[in-house]
Design a protein around this motif. Structure first.
Motif, PDB file in Angstrom:
ATOM      1  N   SER A 167       0.837  -1.211   0.000  1.00  0.00           N
ATOM      2  CA  SER A 167       0.000   0.000   0.000  1.00  0.00           C
ATOM      3  C   SER A 167       0.867   1.255   0.000  1.00  0.00           C
ATOM      4  O   SER A 167       0.518   2.255  -0.637  1.00  0.00           O
ATOM      5  CB  SER A 167      -0.935  -0.008   1.205  1.00  0.00           C
ATOM      6  N   CYS A 168       2.004   1.204   0.711  1.00  0.00           N
ATOM      7  CA  CYS A 168       2.954   2.324   0.672  1.00  0.00           C
ATOM      8  C   CYS A 168       3.417   2.568  -0.756  1.00  0.00           C
ATOM      9  O   CYS A 168       3.445   3.711  -1.242  1.00  0.00           O
ATOM     10  CB  CYS A 168       4.175   2.006   1.537  1.00  0.00           C
ATOM     11  N   MET A 169       3.785   1.484  -1.430  1.00  0.00           N
ATOM     12  CA  MET A 169       4.264   1.618  -2.802  1.00  0.00           C
ATOM     13  C   MET A 169       3.157   2.143  -3.712  1.00  0.00           C
ATOM     14  O   MET A 169       3.406   2.977  -4.586  1.00  0.00           O
ATOM     15  CB  MET A 169       4.775   0.274  -3.315  1.00  0.00           C
ATOM     16  N   ASP A 170       1.944   1.670  -3.507  1.00  0.00           N
ATOM     17  CA  ASP A 170       0.833   2.112  -4.350  1.00  0.00           C
ATOM     18  C   ASP A 170       0.626   3.619  -4.229  1.00  0.00           C
ATOM     19  O   ASP A 170       0.374   4.304  -5.237  1.00  0.00           O
ATOM     20  CB  ASP A 170      -0.445   1.361  -3.960  1.00  0.00           C
ATOM     21  N   GLU A 171       0.738   4.161  -3.021  1.00  0.00           N
ATOM     22  CA  GLU A 171       0.564   5.604  -2.878  1.00  0.00           C
ATOM     23  C   GLU A 171       1.705   6.369  -3.537  1.00  0.00           C
ATOM     24  O   GLU A 171       1.491   7.435  -4.137  1.00  0.00           O
ATOM     25  CB  GLU A 171       0.440   6.006  -1.405  1.00  0.00           C
ATOM     26  N   VAL A 172       2.924   5.846  -3.435  1.00  0.00           N
ATOM     27  CA  VAL A 172       4.052   6.475  -4.112  1.00  0.00           C
ATOM     28  C   VAL A 172       3.833   6.485  -5.625  1.00  0.00           C
ATOM     29  O   VAL A 172       4.065   7.493  -6.297  1.00  0.00           O
ATOM     30  CB  VAL A 172       5.372   5.752  -3.756  1.00  0.00           C
ATOM     31  N   LEU A 173       3.370   5.365  -6.171  1.00  0.00           N
ATOM     32  CA  LEU A 173       3.095   5.304  -7.606  1.00  0.00           C
ATOM     33  C   LEU A 173       1.962   6.254  -7.988  1.00  0.00           C
ATOM     34  O   LEU A 173       1.983   6.873  -9.059  1.00  0.00           O
ATOM     35  CB  LEU A 173       2.746   3.871  -8.009  1.00  0.00           C
ATOM     36  N   TRP A 174       0.969   6.377  -7.125  1.00  0.00           N
ATOM     37  CA  TRP A 174      -0.159   7.299  -7.345  1.00  0.00           C
ATOM     38  C   TRP A 174       0.341   8.730  -7.515  1.00  0.00           C
ATOM     39  O   TRP A 174      -0.118   9.469  -8.394  1.00  0.00           O
ATOM     40  CB  TRP A 174      -1.099   7.186  -6.154  1.00  0.00           C
ATOM     41  N   ILE A 175       1.308   9.116  -6.686  1.00  0.00           N
ATOM     42  CA  ILE A 175       1.808  10.489  -6.708  1.00  0.00           C
ATOM     43  C   ILE A 175       2.840  10.698  -7.810  1.00  0.00           C
ATOM     44  O   ILE A 175       2.728  11.629  -8.620  1.00  0.00           O
ATOM     45  CB  ILE A 175       2.423  10.870  -5.343  1.00  0.00           C
ATOM     46  N   TYR A 176       3.869   9.847  -7.842  1.00  0.00           N
ATOM     47  CA  TYR A 176       5.036  10.123  -8.674  1.00  0.00           C
ATOM     48  C   TYR A 176       5.016   9.422 -10.031  1.00  0.00           C
ATOM     49  O   TYR A 176       5.734   9.838 -10.932  1.00  0.00           O
ATOM     50  CB  TYR A 176       6.312   9.739  -7.918  1.00  0.00           C
ATOM     51  N   ARG A 194       1.694   7.802 -11.484  1.00  0.00           N
ATOM     52  CA  ARG A 194       0.410   8.115 -12.100  1.00  0.00           C
ATOM     53  C   ARG A 194       0.106   9.616 -12.046  1.00  0.00           C
ATOM     54  O   ARG A 194      -0.751  10.109 -12.781  1.00  0.00           O
ATOM     55  CB  ARG A 194      -0.697   7.307 -11.414  1.00  0.00           C
ATOM     56  N   LYS A 195       0.774  10.332 -11.125  1.00  0.00           N
ATOM     57  CA  LYS A 195       0.649  11.785 -10.995  1.00  0.00           C
ATOM     58  C   LYS A 195      -0.807  12.195 -10.841  1.00  0.00           C
ATOM     59  O   LYS A 195      -1.301  13.132 -11.482  1.00  0.00           O
ATOM     60  CB  LYS A 195       1.320  12.488 -12.176  1.00  0.00           C
ATOM     61  N   SER A 196      -1.483  11.472  -9.973  1.00  0.00           N
ATOM     62  CA  SER A 196      -2.916  11.666  -9.770  1.00  0.00           C
ATOM     63  C   SER A 196      -3.176  12.311  -8.413  1.00  0.00           C
ATOM     64  O   SER A 196      -2.427  12.112  -7.451  1.00  0.00           O
ATOM     65  CB  SER A 196      -3.637  10.315  -9.848  1.00  0.00           C
ATOM     66  N   SER A 197      -4.251  13.063  -8.344  1.00  0.00           N
ATOM     67  CA  SER A 197      -4.742  13.559  -7.058  1.00  0.00           C
ATOM     68  C   SER A 197      -6.201  13.151  -6.880  1.00  0.00           C
ATOM     69  O   SER A 197      -6.956  13.812  -6.178  1.00  0.00           O
ATOM     70  CB  SER A 197      -4.585  15.087  -6.970  1.00  0.00           C
ATOM     71  N   ASN A 198      -6.563  12.032  -7.496  1.00  0.00           N
ATOM     72  CA  ASN A 198      -7.918  11.503  -7.375  1.00  0.00           C
ATOM     73  C   ASN A 198      -7.863  10.131  -6.719  1.00  0.00           C
ATOM     74  O   ASN A 198      -7.114   9.246  -7.164  1.00  0.00           O
ATOM     75  CB  ASN A 198      -8.591  11.402  -8.741  1.00  0.00           C
ATOM     76  N   GLY A 212       0.113  14.549  -6.562  1.00  0.00           N
ATOM     77  CA  GLY A 212       0.333  14.108  -7.935  1.00  0.00           C
ATOM     78  C   GLY A 212       0.103  15.196  -8.960  1.00  0.00           C
ATOM     79  O   GLY A 212       0.798  15.254  -9.988  1.00  0.00           O
ATOM     80  N   TYR A 213      -0.870  16.053  -8.707  1.00  0.00           N
ATOM     81  CA  TYR A 213      -1.125  17.166  -9.621  1.00  0.00           C
ATOM     82  C   TYR A 213       0.124  18.032  -9.765  1.00  0.00           C
ATOM     83  O   TYR A 213       0.489  18.441 -10.874  1.00  0.00           O
ATOM     84  CB  TYR A 213      -2.299  18.000  -9.120  1.00  0.00           C
ATOM     85  N   GLN A 214       0.769  18.324  -8.639  1.00  0.00           N
ATOM     86  CA  GLN A 214       1.964  19.168  -8.669  1.00  0.00           C
ATOM     87  C   GLN A 214       3.138  18.461  -9.353  1.00  0.00           C
ATOM     88  O   GLN A 214       3.891  19.092 -10.110  1.00  0.00           O
ATOM     89  CB  GLN A 214       2.360  19.584  -7.243  1.00  0.00           C
ATOM     90  N   ILE A 215       3.291  17.172  -9.098  1.00  0.00           N
ATOM     91  CA  ILE A 215       4.386  16.425  -9.719  1.00  0.00           C
ATOM     92  C   ILE A 215       4.221  16.407 -11.235  1.00  0.00           C
ATOM     93  O   ILE A 215       5.195  16.432 -11.989  1.00  0.00           O
ATOM     94  CB  ILE A 215       4.451  14.990  -9.160  1.00  0.00           C
TER      95      ILE A 215
END
Length: 282
Positions: A67-76, A78-82, A106-109
């Motif tokens: 789950s930690c990795m999934d959130e990292v992938l979400w931000i950096y 997938r670059k998502s904020s949804n 993710g939006y900012q990244i």
């Protein structure tokens, strides 16, 4: 025994024994019942983890590494904020009816800027510089964009990542190190989660840059334990500890954007019982 456990226990004891309380002051966070959420805190905590020695997961309780990795992938990645693009529910409290947390993380990244070499978003620029100018002192990401704060449902907590490359005499490959700067942290709910997240990010970026993952230095401006967490923390840090787990990535992945949580391999993770139903201040 896990070095991450030693660091976590020492930090929590220092906060409880030497920290300052904001009880009775005007505070923004509150509990679900509307009661103000007070904290005891230490200012300016700095912890160091060397991934060449072990992966920094605590064993006092289990940290959900995938789950930690999934959130990292979400931000950096997938670059998502949804939150609909995230598989856990940790951001549900801050999402609107469409699932958005606003112009955060993710939006900012994913925002692009112009450089002499062309346009890059923040993560693509990191990857470019590590390939083409790895000893630069300018390789970083930053999600704390003042222009967009009013459109973020929560201001970024862990907001600044600085990458730094070293190569000692005799080293076959460079070592990639990371400095993580965090303005605020709920120590019980988020400390080891953030540590493991960014350790995994460091491992991924190092692998695709043909480098060795080295030190993760974690700087926290306001490291706090909430009033309703103190007894839980006291019990947690009194537990026995175990050796650190073995954590590695699929070595065949050479492109940062190809990683999935299936590429994270976790072995021999012994840990104490989970702490359930932790109240979260919002």
């Amino acid at each position: 025994m896990s070095r991450a456990d030693d660091i976590f226990v020492a930090m929590c004891r220092d906060i409880i024994e030497n920290g300052t309380s904001n009880a009775g002051q005007r505070v923004r966070p509150h509990w679900e019942d509307g009661t103000p959420a007070y904290t005891i805190k230490r200012f300016g905590v700095c912890n160091r983890y060397d991934l060449r020695e072990e992966f920094p997961a605590i064993t006092l309780r289990r940290t959900a590494l995938k789950s930690c990795m999934d959130e990292v992938l979400w931000i950096y990645q997938r670059k998502s904020s949804n939150i609909h693009d995230l598989h856990s529910h940790i951001w549900d409290e801050w999402a609107d009816e469409d699932g958005s947390i606003g112009k955060a993380y993710g939006y900012q990244i994913g925002r692009k800027s112009s450089y002499p070499e062309g346009e890059f978003d923040q993560m693509d620029r990191v990857l470019y510089d590590l390939r083409n100018n790895p000893f630069s002192r300018r390789i970083m990401t930053n999600t704390y964009n003042f222009d967009d704060l009013s459109e973020m449902n929560l201001y970024p907590c862990a907001y600044n990542v600085v990458y730094n490359v070293t190569q000692a005499t005799g080293d076959d490959r460079p070592t990639l190190n990371m400095l993580l700067v965090q303005r605020s942290q709920d120590v019980l709910a988020a400390n080891n989660w953030n540590v493991c997240q960014y350790a995994i990010l460091l491992m991924m970026v190092a692998q695709v840059s043909d480098m060795v993952p080295g030190e993760l230095v974690h700087m926290i401006s306001d490291a706090h334990i909430y009033d309703r967490h103190v007894d839980v923390v006291r019990e947690l840090i009194s537990r026995p500890t175990f050796p650190a787990p073995k954590v590695r990535l699929n070595p065949n992945v050479r492109d940062f954007y190809d990683f999935t949580t299936d590429d994270l391999v976790v072995e021999d993770y012994q840990h104490g019982p989970q702490v359930k139903d932790i109240p979260i201040a919002v």
